[in-house]
Design a protein around this motif. Structure first.
Motif, mmCIF file in Angstrom:
data_model
loop_
_atom_site.group_PDB
_atom_site.id
_atom_site.type_symbol
_atom_site.label_atom_id
_atom_site.label_comp_id
_atom_site.label_asym_id
_atom_site.label_seq_id
_atom_site.Cartn_x
_atom_site.Cartn_y
_atom_site.Cartn_z
ATOM 1 N N GLU A 150 88.011 -5.071 49.674
ATOM 2 C CA GLU A 150 88.058 -6.504 49.391
ATOM 3 C C GLU A 150 86.920 -6.917 48.450
ATOM 4 O OE1 GLU A 150 90.200 -5.688 53.104
ATOM 5 O OE2 GLU A 150 88.177 -5.189 52.397
ATOM 6 N N ALA A 151 85.759 -6.304 48.651
ATOM 7 C CA ALA A 151 84.617 -6.604 47.783
ATOM 8 C C ALA A 151 84.887 -6.139 46.360
ATOM 9 C CB ALA A 151 83.347 -5.952 48.324
ATOM 10 N N GLU A 152 85.534 -4.972 46.209
ATOM 11 C CA GLU A 152 85.872 -4.462 44.875
ATOM 12 C C GLU A 152 86.793 -5.450 44.154
ATOM 13 O OE1 GLU A 152 84.707 -1.987 43.314
ATOM 14 O OE2 GLU A 152 83.948 -0.515 44.763
ATOM 15 N N ALA A 204 74.415 -8.936 42.354
ATOM 16 C CA ALA A 204 73.217 -8.098 42.337
ATOM 17 C C ALA A 204 73.346 -6.937 43.324
ATOM 18 C CB ALA A 204 71.993 -8.949 42.671
ATOM 19 N N VAL A 205 73.902 -7.186 44.506
ATOM 20 C CA VAL A 205 74.090 -6.118 45.500
ATOM 21 C C VAL A 205 75.107 -5.111 44.992
ATOM 22 C CG1 VAL A 205 74.846 -5.585 47.847
ATOM 23 C CG2 VAL A 205 73.433 -7.607 47.428
ATOM 24 N N MET A 206 76.182 -5.581 44.401
ATOM 25 C CA MET A 206 77.199 -4.686 43.862
ATOM 26 C C MET A 206 76.611 -3.780 42.780
ATOM 27 S SD MET A 206 80.219 -4.984 45.319
ATOM 28 C CE MET A 206 81.369 -4.368 44.081
ATOM 29 N N LYS A 207 75.778 -4.350 41.909
ATOM 30 C CA LYS A 207 75.227 -3.566 40.803
ATOM 31 C C LYS A 207 74.147 -2.599 41.272
ATOM 32 C CE LYS A 207 76.135 -6.825 37.016
ATOM 33 N NZ LYS A 207 75.550 -7.705 35.983
ATOM 34 N N SER A 208 73.335 -3.030 42.228
ATOM 35 C CA SER A 208 72.201 -2.205 42.655
ATOM 36 C C SER A 208 72.571 -1.218 43.760
ATOM 37 C CB SER A 208 71.059 -3.109 43.142
ATOM 38 O OG SER A 208 71.443 -3.802 44.318
ATOM 39 N N GLY A 209 73.589 -1.555 44.565
ATOM 40 C CA GLY A 209 74.013 -0.671 45.631
ATOM 41 C C GLY A 209 73.231 -0.803 46.906
ATOM 42 N N SER A 210 72.277 -1.755 46.954
ATOM 43 C CA SER A 210 71.519 -1.928 48.192
ATOM 44 C C SER A 210 70.934 -3.334 48.261
ATOM 45 C CB SER A 210 70.377 -0.900 48.284
ATOM 46 O OG SER A 210 69.295 -1.278 47.457
ATOM 47 N N LEU A 218 82.411 -7.874 53.008
ATOM 48 C CA LEU A 218 82.137 -7.375 51.659
ATOM 49 C C LEU A 218 81.458 -6.014 51.695
ATOM 50 C CD1 LEU A 218 80.809 -10.716 50.094
ATOM 51 C CD2 LEU A 218 83.020 -9.638 49.628
ATOM 52 N N PHE A 219 80.582 -5.851 52.644
ATOM 53 C CA PHE A 219 79.821 -4.602 52.739
ATOM 54 C C PHE A 219 79.814 -4.114 54.195
ATOM 55 C CE2 PHE A 219 77.910 -7.182 49.342
ATOM 56 C CZ PHE A 219 78.149 -6.342 48.253
ATOM 57 N N PHE A 228 87.251 -8.632 44.860
ATOM 58 C CA PHE A 228 86.570 -9.915 44.644
ATOM 59 C C PHE A 228 85.557 -9.809 43.503
ATOM 60 C CE2 PHE A 228 83.287 -13.108 46.043
ATOM 61 C CZ PHE A 228 84.049 -14.224 45.793
ATOM 62 N N SER A 229 84.906 -8.655 43.373
ATOM 63 C CA SER A 229 83.908 -8.450 42.321
ATOM 64 C C SER A 229 84.520 -8.609 40.930
ATOM 65 C CB SER A 229 83.278 -7.065 42.459
ATOM 66 O OG SER A 229 82.378 -6.816 41.408
ATOM 67 N N PHE A 230 85.737 -8.105 40.775
ATOM 68 C CA PHE A 230 86.423 -8.218 39.480
ATOM 69 C C PHE A 230 86.592 -9.685 39.086
ATOM 70 C CE2 PHE A 230 90.411 -8.793 37.151
ATOM 71 C CZ PHE A 230 90.146 -8.043 36.009
ATOM 72 N N GLU A 231 87.006 -10.524 40.045
ATOM 73 C CA GLU A 231 87.216 -11.940 39.767
ATOM 74 C C GLU A 231 85.894 -12.665 39.502
ATOM 75 O OE1 GLU A 231 90.035 -13.263 39.198
ATOM 76 O OE2 GLU A 231 91.202 -11.502 39.753
ATOM 77 N N VAL A 232 84.869 -12.289 40.258
ATOM 78 C CA VAL A 232 83.562 -12.921 40.070
ATOM 79 C C VAL A 232 83.004 -12.608 38.684
ATOM 80 C CG1 VAL A 232 81.146 -12.946 40.836
ATOM 81 C CG2 VAL A 232 83.007 -13.014 42.518
#
Length: 305
Positions: A61-63, A11-17, A47-48, A65-69
């Protein structure tokens, strides 16, 4: 690391905040921040990047990890759909074994009605002798079995399912076809197609003829009721059968008449005792019972006492 933390991360990755992610998840901002902090601790990397007055920064690292998630979440959604399909009986498998007398004349219409309601379920029907059906159920290979009665066997639950009074079946134009009821005495000297010697009903039929002093001439022995119907239609002889199977051949000219003395055909329901009944099997049993009740109303079978 748990699923809730991963959902928060996505949700944080998609929303940006953090704040917008909290709105998406219907959570308070501190709860989202705590979940992300716990996930970072579990992962062992940031992550952020949080900078006062600046937008939330996403680490490399978050980028990665996001792909795997995201890829894992596709699998989770597939599991959710599979669970939903199983719950709603829109998919699955059902294995049924039956003796030919019911596998050919009773179950096909039940399967049609069941699949009209649950078209995604694959029904596998095997038709074999009663002894084979019982053994398959005892081995836990099938969920539902229909066969003749037998002694108790380990691994099997057995219950009466259907009883019907035997009927005399005659070829078109037979001399007895005009009679309303056929007796054992009427068949004295007639060419007779008999059930196989191992069939329990065969012994009851033989005793009825002996008691009446009647001696039909046995010209064929066979274990399957549908084979007997075909032989009768060919004029090979007459027979005593369950009316359920016989009724399917009336449209081809088979003459079916009540027989006296009364000889009952009994069929049992077998289920594996070492495994619970699935929702799909339970639903199919409901369709079987409904079909049986309609046959009772039509007079083809008798009510279980």
């Amino acid at each position: 690391m748990n699923l809730r933390q991963l959902e928060t991360f996505v949700a944080v990755m998609k929303s940006g905040s953090i704040s917008r992610a909290a709105q998406m998840l219907h959570l308070l901002q501190p709860a989202v921040s705590k979940s992300i902090a716990e996930l970072e601790h579990a992962l062992g990397f940031r992550l952020f990047v949080r900078t006062r007055g600046a937008a939330l920064g996403v680490t490399p690292e978050a980028e990665a990890f996001s792909f795997e998630v995201e890829r894992s979440f596709v699998g989770i959604e597939a599991l959710k759909r599979a669970a939903r399909d199983i719950r709603n009986m829109t998919s699955g498998n059902l294995r049924i074994a039956a003796l030919p007398a019911l596998g050919v004349s009773f179950l096909p219409s039940v399967i049609r009605e069941f699949q009209n309601a649950h078209s995604g379920v694959l029904v596998q029907l095997q038709t074999r002798s009663s002894a084979t059906v019982r053994q398959w159920i005892a081995n836990q290979q099938f969920e539902i079995g229909l066969a003749t009665r037998a002694r108790e066997m380990p691994g099997i639950d057995m219950a009466p399912f259907m009883r019907c009074a035997g009927a005399c079946v005659l070829p078109p134009g037979h001399r007895l076809a005009e009679r309303d009821v056929i007796t054992a005495r009427d068949l004295d000297g007639e060419d007779f197609i008999s059930l196989a010697a191992e069939d329990p009903t065969r012994r009851r039929v033989d005793r009825a003829f002996e008691a009446a002093g009647s001696e039909p001439r046995i010209v064929v022995e066979t274990q399957y009721a549908m084979t007997i119907c075909a032989l009768v239609l060919q004029g090979v002889g007459v027979s005593i059968l369950n009316p359920v199977t016989a009724d399917d051949h009336v449209q081809h000219g088979l003459v079916v008449r009540p027989f006296e003395p009364r000889i009952e055909f009994e069929y049992m329901l077998f289920t594996p005792s070492l495994r619970p009944t699935s929702q799909v099997a339970q639903r199919f049993l409901e369709f079987m019972v409904a079909k049986r009740e309609r046959m009772i109303e039509a007079g083809l079978v008798v009510a279980l006492s």
